[in-house]
Structures are given as structure tokens and as C-alpha cells.
Write a protein that holds these residues in place. Structure first.
Motif, PDB file in Angstrom:
ATOM      1  N   PRO A  96       0.214  21.202 -15.482  1.00 52.63           N
ATOM      2  CA  PRO A  96       0.268  19.753 -15.250  1.00 52.63           C
ATOM      3  C   PRO A  96      -1.119  19.136 -15.412  1.00 52.63           C
ATOM      4  CG  PRO A  96       0.693  21.003 -13.220  1.00 52.63           C
ATOM      5  CD  PRO A  96       0.731  21.959 -14.344  1.00 52.63           C
ATOM      6  N   ARG A  97      -1.153  18.036 -16.128  1.00 52.04           N
ATOM      7  CA  ARG A  97      -2.391  17.337 -16.386  1.00 52.04           C
ATOM      8  C   ARG A  97      -2.786  16.575 -15.108  1.00 52.04           C
ATOM      9  NH1 ARG A  97      -2.580  12.248 -18.679  1.00 52.04           N
ATOM     10  NH2 ARG A  97      -0.316  12.357 -18.614  1.00 52.04           N
ATOM     11  N   VAL A  98      -4.055  16.652 -14.726  1.00 52.65           N
ATOM     12  CA  VAL A  98      -4.503  15.885 -13.561  1.00 52.65           C
ATOM     13  C   VAL A  98      -4.486  14.403 -13.914  1.00 52.65           C
ATOM     14  CG1 VAL A  98      -6.458  15.369 -12.080  1.00 52.65           C
ATOM     15  CG2 VAL A  98      -5.925  17.735 -12.631  1.00 52.65           C
ATOM     16  N   GLN A  99      -3.789  13.621 -13.072  1.00 53.32           N
ATOM     17  CA  GLN A  99      -3.716  12.190 -13.359  1.00 53.32           C
ATOM     18  C   GLN A  99      -4.708  11.455 -12.455  1.00 53.32           C
ATOM     19  OE1 GLN A  99       0.402  13.007 -12.730  1.00 53.32           O
ATOM     20  NE2 GLN A  99       0.984  11.670 -14.409  1.00 53.32           N
ATOM     21  N   TRP A 100      -5.912  11.276 -12.977  1.00 55.44           N
ATOM     22  CA  TRP A 100      -6.994  10.703 -12.157  1.00 55.44           C
ATOM     23  C   TRP A 100      -6.642   9.325 -11.635  1.00 55.44           C
ATOM     24  CZ3 TRP A 100     -10.246  14.202 -10.609  1.00 55.44           C
ATOM     25  CH2 TRP A 100     -10.485  15.315 -11.410  1.00 55.44           C
ATOM     26  N   LYS A 101      -5.800   8.612 -12.384  1.00 54.68           N
ATOM     27  CA  LYS A 101      -5.388   7.283 -11.940  1.00 54.68           C
ATOM     28  C   LYS A 101      -4.741   7.317 -10.556  1.00 54.68           C
ATOM     29  CE  LYS A 101      -2.993   6.151 -15.405  1.00 54.68           C
ATOM     30  NZ  LYS A 101      -1.929   5.617 -16.246  1.00 54.68           N
ATOM     31  N   ALA A 102      -4.177   8.489 -10.219  1.00 54.93           N
ATOM     32  CA  ALA A 102      -3.467   8.605  -8.935  1.00 54.93           C
ATOM     33  C   ALA A 102      -4.360   8.185  -7.769  1.00 54.93           C
ATOM     34  CB  ALA A 102      -2.982  10.031  -8.734  1.00 54.93           C
ATOM     35  N   TYR A 103      -5.677   8.484  -7.897  1.00 54.85           N
ATOM     36  CA  TYR A 103      -6.581   8.121  -6.795  1.00 54.85           C
ATOM     37  C   TYR A 103      -6.611   6.615  -6.562  1.00 54.85           C
ATOM     38  CZ  TYR A 103      -8.192  12.919  -6.785  1.00 54.85           C
ATOM     39  OH  TYR A 103      -8.242  14.273  -6.694  1.00 54.85           O
ATOM     40  N   PHE A 108       2.459   2.031  -3.549  1.00 58.44           N
ATOM     41  CA  PHE A 108       1.496   2.674  -4.458  1.00 58.44           C
ATOM     42  C   PHE A 108       1.232   4.116  -4.043  1.00 58.44           C
ATOM     43  CE2 PHE A 108       0.088  -1.651  -5.813  1.00 58.44           C
ATOM     44  CZ  PHE A 108       0.208  -1.439  -7.165  1.00 58.44           C
ATOM     45  N   ALA A 109       0.863   4.297  -2.770  1.00 59.23           N
ATOM     46  CA  ALA A 109       0.489   5.642  -2.339  1.00 59.23           C
ATOM     47  C   ALA A 109       1.693   6.576  -2.367  1.00 59.23           C
ATOM     48  CB  ALA A 109      -0.123   5.592  -0.934  1.00 59.23           C
ATOM     49  N   PRO A 142      -6.306   2.528  -1.737  1.00 57.96           N
ATOM     50  CA  PRO A 142      -6.218   1.411  -0.780  1.00 57.96           C
ATOM     51  C   PRO A 142      -5.591   1.842   0.546  1.00 57.96           C
ATOM     52  CG  PRO A 142      -5.369   0.761  -2.925  1.00 57.96           C
ATOM     53  CD  PRO A 142      -5.640   2.220  -3.010  1.00 57.96           C
ATOM     54  N   LYS A 174      -4.208  16.381  -3.143  1.00 57.53           N
ATOM     55  CA  LYS A 174      -3.012  15.631  -2.786  1.00 57.53           C
ATOM     56  C   LYS A 174      -2.412  16.076  -1.451  1.00 57.53           C
ATOM     57  CE  LYS A 174       1.530  15.350  -4.878  1.00 57.53           C
ATOM     58  NZ  LYS A 174       2.216  15.165  -6.145  1.00 57.53           N
ATOM     59  N   TYR A 214      -4.106   4.698  -6.889  1.00 59.15           N
ATOM     60  CA  TYR A 214      -2.871   4.363  -6.171  1.00 59.15           C
ATOM     61  C   TYR A 214      -2.989   4.682  -4.688  1.00 59.15           C
ATOM     62  CZ  TYR A 214      -0.293   3.813 -10.550  1.00 59.15           C
ATOM     63  OH  TYR A 214       0.153   3.388 -11.766  1.00 59.15           O
ATOM     64  N   VAL A 215      -3.660   5.794  -4.414  1.00 63.34           N
ATOM     65  CA  VAL A 215      -3.735   6.281  -3.034  1.00 63.34           C
ATOM     66  C   VAL A 215      -4.870   5.611  -2.268  1.00 63.34           C
ATOM     67  CG1 VAL A 215      -4.149   8.335  -1.639  1.00 63.34           C
ATOM     68  CG2 VAL A 215      -2.707   8.489  -3.654  1.00 63.34           C
ATOM     69  N   LEU A 219       2.733  11.800  -9.025  1.00 65.33           N
ATOM     70  CA  LEU A 219       1.536  12.041  -9.832  1.00 65.33           C
ATOM     71  C   LEU A 219       0.861  13.335  -9.362  1.00 65.33           C
ATOM     72  CD1 LEU A 219       0.145   8.402  -9.984  1.00 65.33           C
ATOM     73  CD2 LEU A 219       1.658   9.554 -11.607  1.00 65.33           C
ATOM     74  N   HIS A 220       0.057  13.888 -10.228  1.00 66.30           N
ATOM     75  CA  HIS A 220      -0.584  15.158  -9.927  1.00 66.30           C
ATOM     76  C   HIS A 220      -2.087  14.951  -9.812  1.00 66.30           C
ATOM     77  CE1 HIS A 220      -1.413  19.380  -9.898  1.00 66.30           C
ATOM     78  NE2 HIS A 220      -2.257  19.228 -10.896  1.00 66.30           N
ATOM     79  N   GLU A 266      10.838   9.092 -17.431  1.00 66.21           N
ATOM     80  CA  GLU A 266      10.398   9.626 -18.718  1.00 66.21           C
ATOM     81  C   GLU A 266      10.751   8.676 -19.852  1.00 66.21           C
ATOM     82  OE1 GLU A 266       8.446  12.053 -19.556  1.00 66.21           O
ATOM     83  OE2 GLU A 266       8.212  12.226 -17.380  1.00 66.21           O
ATOM     84  N   LEU A 313       0.825  -1.205   0.000  1.00 71.27           N
ATOM     85  CA  LEU A 313       0.000   0.000   0.000  1.00 71.27           C
ATOM     86  C   LEU A 313       0.867   1.267   0.000  1.00 71.27           C
ATOM     87  CD1 LEU A 313      -2.903  -0.970   2.441  1.00 71.27           C
ATOM     88  CD2 LEU A 313      -2.757  -1.242  -0.025  1.00 71.27           C
ATOM     89  N   THR A 366       9.610  20.897  -5.656  1.00 72.56           N
ATOM     90  CA  THR A 366       9.360  20.209  -6.911  1.00 72.56           C
ATOM     91  C   THR A 366       7.870  20.202  -7.158  1.00 72.56           C
ATOM     92  OG1 THR A 366       9.687  18.324  -5.519  1.00 72.56           O
ATOM     93  CG2 THR A 366      11.264  18.611  -7.314  1.00 72.56           C
ATOM     94  N   PRO A 415       4.748  18.793  -8.494  1.00 70.70           N
ATOM     95  CA  PRO A 415       4.441  17.428  -8.905  1.00 70.70           C
ATOM     96  C   PRO A 415       4.222  17.348 -10.408  1.00 70.70           C
ATOM     97  CG  PRO A 415       3.096  18.100  -7.035  1.00 70.70           C
ATOM     98  CD  PRO A 415       3.843  19.297  -7.471  1.00 70.70           C
ATOM     99  N   SER A 453       8.307  17.425 -14.466  1.00 72.12           N
ATOM    100  CA  SER A 453       9.110  16.946 -15.588  1.00 72.12           C
ATOM    101  C   SER A 453       8.223  16.631 -16.790  1.00 72.12           C
ATOM    102  CB  SER A 453       9.905  15.705 -15.177  1.00 72.12           C
ATOM    103  OG  SER A 453       9.040  14.798 -14.551  1.00 72.12           O
ATOM    104  N   THR A 454       7.036  16.104 -16.514  1.00 70.13           N
ATOM    105  CA  THR A 454       6.095  15.831 -17.595  1.00 70.13           C
ATOM    106  C   THR A 454       5.764  17.117 -18.327  1.00 70.13           C
ATOM    107  OG1 THR A 454       5.061  14.547 -15.866  1.00 70.13           O
ATOM    108  CG2 THR A 454       4.088  14.403 -18.067  1.00 70.13           C
TER     109      THR A 454
END
Lengths: 274, 311
Positions: B24-31, A88-89, B36, A101, B33-34, A96-97, A168, A85, B9, B11, B14-15
Motif C-alpha cells: 500500500p502506498r503511503v498517502q501523505w495527504k491523510a495527515y 475528515f479524520a 485538525p 495511524k 485529514y487527521v 487512507l494509509h 474506486e 473534523l 481490513t 487499510p 482495495s487500492t
């Protein structure tokens, strides 16, 4: 650096005295544990003979094989859950953005400072209501939650220092975020992950309050909890208690002796970067 | 402190750079990851903390109906003698767990400031740090034996001719609390020493050499160079030891259960005892919240002495 001989002697003296101060109680325990029961029980004595009888006696009278198995089950589960966990987190928080956050991260961070008393009382009633007290779940899940505050923080710090160019390059080759994480970012981070696992294992193995509150069956008792009950039943049998204490402490102390650099740097860095 | 660099930095920077400076593009997938980690954290820690605050406003014995009492449980933290004493005892614990080891370790660090470069230092470090990894229940049973009537403490006292003051240290109203405190000092001293020696090793040697050229004595060297350079380590040592002092539960539970009388009751123990033995769940929750606030405030104050990260 050159150190004059007199200065070196003074340094060794001070370090020696305080190292001795740190280990004398431990050495006392070891000596006491191998002291035959016919010798004086308390105090610091050289045993009249080397006797492992206390270990056998403690092992048989307490349910230490059960306690160790329970501790091992809980510790391994917490370590595995926490590391997966947290990886991932930690990756998401570092790389990630997404909106919210910082809020989420600071909520997690608050968990680092809070004493267990701040959540354990309602948690006990919640879990009892769900029929989960007196089960491994009641030991594993709360301790995973507690370890996550540290784990996420630790992994985030690790992943933030990871060179962005390499990630990258992976993405250019068409790898997904998930692939980048597990194939590119995680392998070189194994040392940091190991340190995290060691610290979480130590904290979980040594945890006392959560097992004390959450379980009542003897076969679910963890090693420190079993020792506390054992102590209550054999209050003045110091040699027996010393043997039992050695059994409980030994797994982590052995790990520590083999991997002491990781333990020390992990504890000092983990804490100082809070 | 790393936290101070949160904004350094951006977040996903670099992208962004790679894509010619767009937001910066919002990366919805991040949720995903966070999620669980956050769910486990929220269900088993976050929400219960909020519930503790809620419990603290009620009187409840753990079984029957509960009664709303407002802030009465918090008022009791100051008016109930038993509770007030437990927080005063926590102050004594801070002295033993924190003030004693930090001061002693600083003095020792001044004396052996260059020890980090000694041969064999890693052995000393391992031994000094050992108490940190031993289960607190084992530590407690060990010290029960040391403090017992025939134990090591009394043995040493008899050997140096102080046989008249020997006693069962944990069973005496006057000595039980300091006796537990000394276990804390024992736990802290090695940690502080390792921490400070590693800090001193990072001070540039030239500073000391320059000071000696200017004829600075050992005392001025310590207050002028060593102490300011160790601010970060001192803050860490204080945070760790003060929090450990305030969280003390295992040691008291195993050695004295708060006794004799009330002489070793501490907030963490009171919270446990009230919630799970005497059926004062609301009061226990108020103690727990009070203790948490105290810990957060004290650690925030300690952070002030930590130097700002200038990067």
C-alpha cells in the motif's frame, strides 16, 4: 411470534411498572411546574388549577433566555466543529494509509473513557493564562475535543463499511480523495452523521462541569449551569424550580421524542462498539 | 466488539489489489485529514492529561509557587481519611448505579424474555430510556424535590404506614449517600432493561424451543441460554453504569456538595473541590489521575467477559 395471553399480560405489567418508575419523577416535575404557588409545593399533587405562572416567573427571575441562547450557541458550534473534523479524520482512519495511524487512533480512543477531571484542571490554568476563560471559546473548544473521541470513532466505523468499489469507481473517473469523500461517501452516510450530531448535541447541552469551571459571567452560563445557580437561590420553591427544569430539559427531550430511534440505537451501538 | 477486527481490513487494501498487489502506498495527504481533529484533541484534552500527571507531583495552591512533593499526593489517596472515604463512597455508588440495575434488569429479562416482540414495545422503550437524555442538573433538582421533607418519597412512606421513618433524606448522614445512589439505580434500570431485551430478541428461537423439548425449566433456560447469550450486553451495561458511577459529579454538586459532613464526597467531586475551592491543586490532580486509572482498569476487566468477535 405468538405469545400466550397470560405471558403477554405479565410482560405488559412488568414493562408498565418500570416505565412508570422511569417517568414518574418527570411527570411529577411537569405537574409541579403547572401548580399554582398557593398549592402545597413539594410532593406529588394534582394541581388545583392549571397555572403557567411558574414558567413566567422562572423566565423572568432567572436569565433563562440568556442561558438558552448561550447553550444554543455552544451546542451548535460544538456539533458543527465535531462533525466536520470527525468526517475528515474518520475518513482517513478508515480509508487512507499512513504511518502512525494506529497510534494516533488509540490516543483518540483513550479520550472516550477518561473523566473530564483528568484534563480540566490544567486546562483551566492554560486557558486562563491565554486569556480565554470566561469566553465561548473555553466552552466550545474543550467540548469539541471531548466529542471528537466519539465522533472520529463513530465516523471511522461508518466509513469502513462503505463499499470500496464505489469509491474506486469515483477515483477512476479522476475524482480527488476530497471529492470522493464529500460527493460519494458522505451523502449516503447522512443518517449516521445525523445520529452523531444528535448525541453530541445532547451531551453538549447537558454538560455541567466544563461550564461550571470555565465561565463566571452570567451571560455565558449555559442552561444547566444557570439552573444550578437558580436552584441555589430558590432552594424550596419546588414549583418554580420544576418550571425552570422543564425549560432546560425540554429542547433535548423534544428532539428525543421525535427522533427516539436514532437516540437509542446511537447510544446503544456507539457504546457497544467501543 | 468492533475493535477486535482492526486488522481484518488492511487499510487501502482495495487500492493495492487494483494495482496488482503492490505494498500500500503511503498517502501523505491523510495527515491533512487527521491534523485538525488531532490538534484540537491534543491541545484541549491530550496535553492537559499529561499536565494533570505533572501537577499531581507538586503541592500548589493555584496562585503561588509550587513545591515538588513526589508521590506524596498519591500516598494521601490511601492515608488521608477524606480521600479514602471518597473512593469507598465510589464503591457504594457502583453498587447502586451498576449492581442493582444490572441484576434487577437480568431478573426482569428472564421473566419477560419475549417482550421485545410485543406490540407497543417501542413506546415502553422510549419511556424506559427517557432518563438518559435529561440533563443531570434537572435530574438532581427533581430528586431534591422528591427527597424533601414533604416530597414524594415521604408521601409514599406515609401512605404505606411507614411515616415514622420519614426524614430529609439528603440531609441525613446515614441516608444521603444511598439516596444519591438510588438516583443512579433509577437512571440505570431502564437502560439495562432496553439493552438486555434487545439482546434477547437476537437469540435464535430454536434454542429456546429445543431446550423446552428437552424439558428444561425456566431457570435452566435462563442460565443455559439467556445469560451466556447476553454476555456482550452485560459487559456494555456494566461498563456504562460503572463508569457513570465513578464519574458522578453533577448529582453530588447540585444535591449535597459532598455533605452532610463528608458523607457524600466522591472522587470526582473531591478533585473539583480541591482544585477550585480549597486550593489543593496537586492533590486534586492526583485524585483525578487515580480516578482515571481506576476507570481504565475496571473497564479493561469488564471487557474480559465480553465474547471475542468470531467473524
Amino acid at each position: 411470534m405468538r405469545i400466550a395471553r397470560r405471558e403477554a399480560a405479565l410482560n405488559y405489567l412488568v414493562l408498565g411498572v418500570f416505565s412508570l418508575f422511569a417517568v414518574v419523577p418527570m411527570v411529577g416535575v411537569l405537574l409541579s411546574a403547572v401548580t399554582p404557588t398557593t398549592d402545597p409545593q413539594a410532593g406529588f399533587h394534582l394541581p388545583s388549577s392549571f397555572d403557567l405562572g411558574n414558567f413566567v416567573e422562572a423566565w423572568n427571575r432567572g436569565q433563562f433566555s440568556t442561558y438558552l441562547r448561550s447553550s444554543l450557541t455552544v451546542t451548535i458550534s460544538v456539533v458543527i466543529l465535531t462533525s466536520i473534523l470527525s468526517i475528515f479524520a474518520g475518513f482517513a482512519f478508515a480509508r487512507l494509509h499512513f504511518p502512525g495511524k494506529n497510534v494516533l487512533f488509540f490516543l483518540l480512543l483513550a479520550g472516550l473513557m477518561l473523566p473530564a477531571e483528568a484534563f480540566i484542571i490544567p486546562l483551566y490554568y492554560d486557558l486562563r493564562g491565554a486569556g480565554l476563560t470566561d469566553s465561548y471559546w473555553a466552552l466550545i473548544l474543550p467540548q469539541t475535543a471531548q466529542s471528537l473521541a466519539f465522533g472520529v470513532f463513530w465516523m471511522r466505523n461508518q466509513f469502513r463499511t462503505f463499499p470500496g468499489e464505489i469509491m474506486e469507481a469515483g477515483k477512476m473517473d479522476g475524482a480527488s480523495d476530497l471529492r470522493v469523500l464529500w460527493r460519494i461517501v458522505v451523502p449516503p452516510s447522512v443518517p449516521a452523521i445525523t445520529t452523531m450530531c444528535l448525541l453530541v448535541a445532547m451531551w453538549t447541552w447537558n454538560e455541567f462541569l466544563i461550564p461550571l469551571i470555565m465561565v463566571s459571567s452570567e451571560n455565558l452560563r449555559t442552561a444547566p449551569l444557570g439552573l444550578a445557580f437558580f436552584q441555589g437561590q430558590h432552594i424550596t420553591e419546588y414549583s418554580l424550580l420544576a418550571a425552570a427544569g422543564t425549560i432546560v430539559a425540554l429542547p433535548i427531550v423534544l428532539l428525543y421524542f421525535f427522533l427516539q430511534r436514532r437516540f437509542i440505537s446511537g447510544m446503544l451501538n456507539g457504546i457497544s462498539s467501543r | 466488539m468492533r475493535l477486535a477486527t482492526t486488522n481484518r481490513t488492511i487499510p487501502g487494501a482495495s487500492t493495492t489489489r487494483a494495482r496488482s498487489g503492490r505494498r500500500p502506498r503511503v498517502q501523505w495527504k491523510a495527515y491533512l485529514y487527521v491534523l485538525p481533529a488531532f490538534v484540537v484533541f491534543a491541545v484541549f484534552l491530550g496535553i492537559p492529561v499529561v499536565q494533570t500527571a505533572q501537577y499531581s507531583l507538586f503541592e500548589w495552591n493555584g496562585i503561588g509557587p509550587s513545591t515538588w512533593v513526589g508521590l506524596q499526593n498519591y500516598v494521601a489517596l490511601f492515608t488521608d481519611v477524606k480521600l479514602r472515604d471518597s473512593f469507598l463512597h465510589a464503591g457504594v455508588m457502583i453498587f447502586f448505579y451498576s449492581v442493582v440495575p444490572v441484576t434487577l434488569a437480568l431478573v426482569l429479562t428472564a421473566v419477560i424474555s419475549r417482550a421485545a416482540h410485543l406490540r407497543g414495545m417501542s413506546v415502553f422503550r422510549t419511556l424506559l430510556f427517557l432518563p438518559q437524555v435529561v440533563s443531570s442538573v434537572v435530574v438532581a433538582t427533581t430528586w431534591i424535590s422528591i427527597y424533601s421533607p414533604e416530597g414524594l418519597a415521604n408521601q409514599v412512606l406515609r401512605a404505606i404506614g411507614l411515616g415514622s421513618i420519614t426524614r430529609a433524606w439528603l440531609g441525613d448522614f446515614d441516608t444521603a449517600l444511598p439516596a444519591i445512589g438510588l438516583i443512579g439505580s433509577w437512571l440505570g434500570i431502564g437502560l439495562c432493561l432496553v439493552l438486555f431485551l434487545s439482546g434477547v430478541a437476537n437469540i435464535p428461537r430454536e434454542l429456546f424451543e429445543a431446550a423446552r423439548m428437552d424439558g428444561a425449566g425456566a431457570l435452566r433456560e435462563f442460565f443455559g441460554i439467556t445469560l451466556p447469550a447476553l454476555r456482550g450486553q452485560i459487559a456494555v451495561a456494566l461498563t456504562l453504569t460503572v463508569v457513570a458511577a465513578l464519574k458522578t459529579f453533577d448529582l453530588v454538586y447540585v444535591t449535597t456538595r459532598g455533605g452532610p459532613g463528608n458523607s457524600t464526597s466522591l472522587p470526582a467531586f473531591e478533585a473539583y473541590n480541591r482544585a477550585f475551592t480549597t486550593g489543593q491543586v496537586g492533590s486534586a490532580a492526583a485524585v483525578a489521575i487515580g480516578l482515571s486509572v481506576l476507570i481504565l482498569v475496571i473497564t479493561a476487566v469488564i471487557q474480559k467477559i465480553q465474547p471475542e468477535d468470531v467473524e
